[in-house]
Design a protein around this motif. Structure first.
Motif, PDB file in Angstrom:
ATOM      1  N   ARG A   1       0.834  -1.203   0.000  1.00  0.00           N
ATOM      2  CA  ARG A   1       0.000   0.000   0.000  1.00  0.00           C
ATOM      3  C   ARG A   1       0.871   1.256   0.000  1.00  0.00           C
ATOM      4  O   ARG A   1       1.927   1.265   0.628  1.00  0.00           O
ATOM      5  CB  ARG A   1      -0.841   0.061   1.280  1.00  0.00           C
TER       6      ARG A   1
ATOM      7  N   GLN B   1     -15.851   5.325   3.127  1.00  0.00           N
ATOM      8  CA  GLN B   1     -14.632   4.939   2.423  1.00  0.00           C
ATOM      9  C   GLN B   1     -14.951   3.725   1.577  1.00  0.00           C
ATOM     10  O   GLN B   1     -15.741   2.874   1.996  1.00  0.00           O
ATOM     11  CB  GLN B   1     -13.557   4.525   3.440  1.00  0.00           C
ATOM     12  N   ARG B   2     -14.343   3.622   0.403  1.00  0.00           N
ATOM     13  CA  ARG B   2     -14.503   2.396  -0.363  1.00  0.00           C
ATOM     14  C   ARG B   2     -13.233   2.140  -1.164  1.00  0.00           C
ATOM     15  O   ARG B   2     -12.532   3.058  -1.559  1.00  0.00           O
ATOM     16  CB  ARG B   2     -15.702   2.504  -1.324  1.00  0.00           C
ATOM     17  N   TRP B   3     -12.973   0.857  -1.404  1.00  0.00           N
ATOM     18  CA  TRP B   3     -11.889   0.485  -2.303  1.00  0.00           C
ATOM     19  C   TRP B   3     -12.481   0.316  -3.693  1.00  0.00           C
ATOM     20  O   TRP B   3     -13.517  -0.319  -3.875  1.00  0.00           O
ATOM     21  CB  TRP B   3     -11.235  -0.837  -1.857  1.00  0.00           C
TER      22      TRP B   3
ATOM     23  N   LEU C   1      -8.170   3.802  -2.553  1.00  0.00           N
ATOM     24  CA  LEU C   1      -9.078   4.035  -1.437  1.00  0.00           C
ATOM     25  C   LEU C   1      -9.709   5.404  -1.639  1.00  0.00           C
ATOM     26  O   LEU C   1      -9.047   6.436  -1.576  1.00  0.00           O
ATOM     27  CB  LEU C   1      -8.304   3.992  -0.112  1.00  0.00           C
TER      28      LEU C   1
END
Lengths: 283, 155
Positions: free
Chosen positions: A69, A142-144, A135
């Protein structure tokens, strides 16, 4: 003249969310600025700027058990020189190293490269090849999101006005040998005319998994299953073969249709895929 | 347009002023601080004539809002020499004939300085890559590369 309205320099991500909510004026997040400043020259009305340069945690690259990441202020230079990236996914470091110039790489960010959504963005094929995600965050949620789904054709991304990309993540692929090649009109300060990221996994000298993504031959970079399938089952010595390069040519022909660049790119892609495979096999 | 406080160190000197947010670093240096050694060649990050060093790294000052470098250490071409003599890199540029019109020269010297500060004995390839963001219309680059190599032997 740079058309800037107000300028904000939040110290926390919470402040960023607040600044991006309920904005009355056009507002842009400023990371490196190497693309944004050019847009500001052409902006017809003043743009408010939210400069995220002070948020230290966005500048980190981290290796976790099965994923890598990095944050949205990470520059091309950081990716190019990162031990974590070089060890786990060399093609991304190689792609970052070929962007623009040292000056651009010191300032520009990978996430800016994604969000600017140029068809020729160099880091994006490398990220798309490994199904990287971003992200996307706002004060509510929040979302991926997979990068391929975020990109919405030329210079457009599926981001709401109150949303910001906080970082990128991709899963490690054990045994991945990866390479990247770019065709530009010169060796530096060149926009890609074609780019290719390739990754192969081999067991007992036979290719069991292949990842191939092409850039600058479609509105957004994409994974080519056609080329990937032509590689699977081949031995490493056979990887660079006529049918793989023909698959690349066919994939590009399909994407470009009647565009003026098609006759050239249909041939040139063979050289670029060859180079990217050689790069991957060299590693 | 409201103004914002700008604080930075430029060539070793503390600068504290109020500026408009649309001021590029290039404009701050040239128009506000009268440091006209940094040039605007293209205004779009394609030529490197506007190169300056910020916290040890070269950047294109035409692509930075001045406020982005708040709190940072900036070196322009005016900050390369000391009070008594020019820098060895500058001397090498003179000795090797690496200056013709001189427009690219400040950017080239800063790119060379940033390189040699990190890698004192670079290869020719490393020199070429380090200067790859700086274009020159006059010299054909050969003398510039020789000058940087020459400087690396002296430093």
């Amino acid at each position: 003249m740079i058309n800037v309205g107000s300028y904000f320099r939040p110290q926390t991500i919470g402040e960023v969310y607040e600044l991006l909510s309920n904005r009355k004026n056009p507002t842009k997040v400023l990371a490196g600025g190497t693309d944004l400043l050019l847009h500001l020259h052409k902006a017809s009305e003043p743009v408010d700027i939210v400069d995220i340069g002070d948020i230290a945690l966005l500048r980190t690259i981290g290796e976790h058990e099965d994923e890598i990441r990095f944050g949205s202020m990470v520059t091309f230079t950081q990716i190019q020189t990162s031990e974590i990236i070089l060890k786990n996914y060399r093609a991304l470091a190689k792609a970052a190293a070929m962007v623009g110039s040292p000056q651009i790489r010191n300032q520009g960010t990978i996430v800016g490269n994604i969000a600017n959504a140029s068809p020729a963005a160099d880091s994006v094929p490398a990220l798309v090849a490994v199904d990287a995600q971003v992200l996307v965050a706002s004060s509510g949620s929040q979302r991926w999101e997979k990068i391929v789904d975020l990109l919405a054709r030329i210079n457009k991304v599926n981001l709401a006005g109150n949303e910001i990309i906080l970082g990128v993540s991709f899963k490690k692929i054990p045994g991945l040998r990866s390479g990247f090649a770019k065709l530009g009109k010169r060796n530096a300060l060149a926009i890609s005319r074609i780019s290719a990221a390739v990754g192969i996994v081999a067991e007992n000298n036979m290719i069991t998994e292949a990842r191939v993504a092409l850039g600058a031959v479609a509105p957004n970079p994409f994974r080519s299953h056609q080329i990937e399938n032509s590689l699977i089952g081949k031995s490493l010595d056979e990887a660079i073969s006529e049918d793989v390069l023909e698959a690349a040519s066919a994939a590009v022909a399909e994407k470009l249709g009647n565009r003026a660049s098609a006759p050239y790119k249909r041939q040139a892609i063979k050289g670029i895929v060859r180079q990217a495979l050689e790069d991957a096999l060299d590693a | 347009m409201s103004t914002f406080a700008f604080n930075a160190t430029v060539n070793g000197k503390k600068i504290e002023i109020n500026i408009k947010p649309n001021l590029r670093l290039l404009d701050l240096l040239r128009d506000v601080l009268d440091l006209t050694g940094t040039k605007e060649g293209c205004g779009e990050g394609e030529c490197g004539a506007c190169t300056v060093i910020v916290d040890g790294e070269i950047v294109n000052s035409c692509l930075l809002l001045a406020l982005q470098v708040n709190g940072k250490k900036i070196i322009t071409i005016e900050g390369v020499a000391n009070d008594k003599e020019i820098h060895p890199i500058q001397q090498s540029f003179v000795d090797k004939g690496a200056v013709q019109c001189g427009y690219c020269t400040p950017g080239m010297i800063l790119a060379a300085k940033a390189l040699l500060d990190k890698s004192p004995k670079p290869s020719k390839k490393e020199i070429a890559i380090a200067l790859s963001g700086n274009v020159c219309r006059c010299t054909g680059y050969a003398k510039i590369a020789e000058a940087v190599l020459d400087a690396s032997h002296k430093i």
